[in-house]
Design a protein around this motif. Sequence first.
Motif, short mmCIF file in Angstrom:
data_model
loop_
_atom_site.label_atom_id
_atom_site.label_comp_id
_atom_site.label_asym_id
_atom_site.label_seq_id
_atom_site.Cartn_x
_atom_site.Cartn_y
_atom_site.Cartn_z
N ASP A 430 12.29 71.62 110.08
CA ASP A 430 12.56 72.96 110.61
C ASP A 430 12.66 73.98 109.47
OD1 ASP A 430 12.59 71.96 113.17
OD2 ASP A 430 14.79 71.81 113.28
N ALA A 431 13.32 73.57 108.38
CA ALA A 431 13.44 74.48 107.23
C ALA A 431 12.07 74.79 106.64
CB ALA A 431 14.36 73.87 106.18
N PHE A 432 11.21 73.78 106.60
CA PHE A 432 9.86 74.02 106.10
C PHE A 432 9.13 75.01 106.99
CE2 PHE A 432 9.14 69.81 103.56
CZ PHE A 432 10.27 70.09 102.82
N ASP A 433 9.29 74.85 108.32
CA ASP A 433 8.62 75.76 109.25
C ASP A 433 9.13 77.19 109.09
OD1 ASP A 433 7.06 73.74 110.29
OD2 ASP A 433 8.40 73.31 111.98
N ARG A 434 10.36 77.38 108.67
CA ARG A 434 10.93 78.72 108.46
C ARG A 434 10.46 79.33 107.14
NH1 ARG A 434 17.19 78.01 108.75
NH2 ARG A 434 17.07 80.21 108.08
N GLY A 435 9.70 78.58 106.38
CA GLY A 435 9.19 79.11 105.12
C GLY A 435 10.11 78.90 103.94
N LEU A 436 11.14 78.07 104.10
CA LEU A 436 12.10 77.89 103.01
C LEU A 436 11.62 76.98 101.90
CD1 LEU A 436 15.52 77.60 104.91
CD2 LEU A 436 14.62 79.55 103.63
N LEU A 437 10.57 76.17 102.16
CA LEU A 437 10.17 75.20 101.14
C LEU A 437 9.83 75.90 99.83
CD1 LEU A 437 9.40 72.48 100.04
CD2 LEU A 437 7.19 72.66 101.21
N TRP A 438 8.92 76.86 99.87
CA TRP A 438 8.49 77.49 98.64
C TRP A 438 9.25 78.78 98.36
CZ3 TRP A 438 6.70 73.62 96.56
CH2 TRP A 438 5.80 72.75 97.19
N MET A 439 10.10 79.20 99.30
CA MET A 439 10.92 80.38 99.06
C MET A 439 12.26 80.02 98.41
SD MET A 439 12.34 83.21 101.81
CE MET A 439 10.69 83.51 102.42
N ALA A 440 12.85 78.90 98.82
CA ALA A 440 14.19 78.57 98.32
C ALA A 440 14.32 77.13 97.86
CB ALA A 440 15.23 78.87 99.41
N VAL A 441 13.75 76.17 98.62
CA VAL A 441 13.93 74.76 98.26
C VAL A 441 13.37 74.47 96.88
CG1 VAL A 441 13.34 72.40 98.91
CG2 VAL A 441 13.94 74.06 100.68
N VAL A 442 12.23 75.06 96.56
CA VAL A 442 11.61 74.80 95.27
C VAL A 442 12.55 75.16 94.11
CG1 VAL A 442 10.52 77.08 95.18
CG2 VAL A 442 9.53 75.18 93.89
N ASP A 443 13.39 76.20 94.31
CA ASP A 443 14.32 76.60 93.25
C ASP A 443 15.56 75.72 93.20
OD1 ASP A 443 12.69 78.72 92.47
OD2 ASP A 443 13.53 80.04 94.00
N CYS A 444 15.84 75.01 94.31
CA CYS A 444 17.03 74.17 94.37
C CYS A 444 16.77 72.73 93.95
CB CYS A 444 17.60 74.18 95.78
SG CYS A 444 18.16 75.81 96.34
N MET A 445 15.50 72.35 93.84
CA MET A 445 15.18 70.98 93.43
C MET A 445 15.50 70.81 91.95
SD MET A 445 13.97 68.99 95.87
CE MET A 445 12.89 67.77 95.10
N PRO A 446 16.05 69.65 91.56
CA PRO A 446 16.35 69.44 90.13
C PRO A 446 15.08 69.39 89.31
CG PRO A 446 16.63 67.40 91.38
CD PRO A 446 16.40 68.48 92.39
N LYS A 447 15.14 70.03 88.15
CA LYS A 447 13.99 70.07 87.25
C LYS A 447 14.48 69.80 85.83
CE LYS A 447 12.70 74.26 88.91
NZ LYS A 447 13.37 74.29 90.17
N PRO A 448 13.67 69.16 85.01
CA PRO A 448 14.04 69.01 83.60
C PRO A 448 14.04 70.37 82.91
CG PRO A 448 11.79 68.25 83.95
CD PRO A 448 12.37 68.52 85.31
N HIS A 449 14.67 70.42 81.76
CA HIS A 449 14.82 71.68 81.04
C HIS A 449 13.46 72.31 80.74
CE1 HIS A 449 16.37 74.65 78.23
NE2 HIS A 449 15.52 74.22 77.33
N GLN A 450 12.48 71.49 80.42
CA GLN A 450 11.17 72.03 80.05
C GLN A 450 10.49 72.74 81.21
OE1 GLN A 450 12.27 69.00 79.72
NE2 GLN A 450 11.81 68.11 77.70
N ALA A 451 10.83 72.35 82.46
CA ALA A 451 10.17 72.94 83.62
C ALA A 451 11.04 73.98 84.32
CB ALA A 451 9.79 71.83 84.61
N ALA A 452 12.19 74.32 83.76
CA ALA A 452 13.13 75.21 84.45
C ALA A 452 12.56 76.60 84.66
CB ALA A 452 14.44 75.29 83.66
#
Length: 536
Positions: A430-452
Amino acid sequence: MTFRLRAVRGLVLLAGFYLMGVVLLSAMAALDWLLVTPLFTARAAWFEGMVLTVTVLLAAAILRGMFAFLRAGRLGPMPHAVAVTPQDQPELWEQVRAAAEVTGERLPDELYLIAEVNAGVAEQNRLLGLLPGRRRMLLGLPLLAGLTVPQLRAVLAHEFGHYGNLDTRLGGVTMRGRKAVLHTVEVFHEGSTRLHYAFGTLYVSYARMFLRTSQSVARHQELAADQMAARHAGRDATAAALRILPVLAAAHTHYLETYAAMGRPLGVLPPPGEVHGGFQRLLAARTGKRLAALSVGQRPPRPHQYDSHPPTAERIALIEKLPADDRADGSADEPAALTLLHDPDRVFAALEARTLPQEAARLQRMSWDDLVMARAVADAEVWSRPLRVAVARALRSSAQGADGTVTLRRDATAEGVANDQLPGLEEILDAFDRGLLWMAVVDCMPKPHQAARLIGPAARNFIRPKVFDGLAGMVHLRLAEAGYAKPDIAWSGQPGLVLPEAWEKDMDDAIDAAVADTPDTAPLRALLVGLHRASA
């Protein structure tokens, strides 16, 4: 230079190594004596104490290395091995006895089975190796599982070859000297003072000269043992045994990492006797090219600069130059060497009891199928949690207006939230359908320092595989809970879950659609609807 002369030269260098130690110990003793005599009165107490401390530490390091030579020749206890007597395993001892007879050597006094793809011999010589002593032979249980009986005969003849050459008595002293030299160098490298470093440099320089000389002695012993094996067990069987050894070593490493250690994150163990015994099941399922494939792409271990064994390819090439004989290589239609053991399952269990730590006795045991299922569920939870936490954070930081637009609040988090408070699979879709995947989820996923600092397409492409794994983990959990995912130990492949046919066929495409730049969750939802109908 003949082997005997090389061995004598190595013995002279070893004597020089000890002479250097005696000279240094004498010099330090003389210095300490001067410090404690009244000859020098103009000295500070702190300086005297510092010098005495340093000389004592250096003397301890030198003495440890010198006594390492004496310890290297002793046959100590074998707490991580299973002793095998002729009464316990007569057929295995018969092969050992036959190898001793054809090589003209006396039998070992002790025979131990170990948990390695390896074989070896040792002898507690007396008077620096001039008089024979107690003999010990080691045979790896995984080695017996992977060799045929003719190939085992070649290995046994090779090991007796180390006893057979009379020159190896002197060579044995040289080998003990190698261990003492290496031990002394390691002790100095562990030291923290500058004098440790200075004396260590002196020892390293001398040790390199000694090791270069003794290396030729060690390699000559290996090649001479190969020749004896080829004479008494057959040229082709000896070459075949050498070829299979690195394959078995790679397969055993794969088994230990993939199967034996499968329950380590869960604190559980395979069935009794299967920690080592499961290796024979892997070998039975993977033969020929499928077994050799386990070592394809793996970088072989880098040989030590002073390795006592010549390269395997060189040893095989020298053996194949020998005249052909009537004996086959023993690789086809021959029984496995493991068949020589009476009740091998009991032997595997005994070795397991010897090699596992004491606390392992308190761990839970699981069947292979239950262990595969438990590990698959645990892995799926690990894969899915970063995505579930990221979606929970995105949901808490977003609000949807009456016109359907989504606004984000950056003050809300879901860190530390319990599993039962994290969103489920349908909520994530449902969150993906609301457009949150690339609007918000992508920023909340853990990333290594090099990819921050990645943004836009670069950030999406970096995170997409992690989102895919998170969705796949949740699907596996859903199928396991519904009873549609079955465990597969897959001795011939990779252990994991067997999914229903529709999911095996369409799941990857459905998840790919859900994590596309424009997410489409319909294919994955359709599969979930089919699962619900089947459950009903």
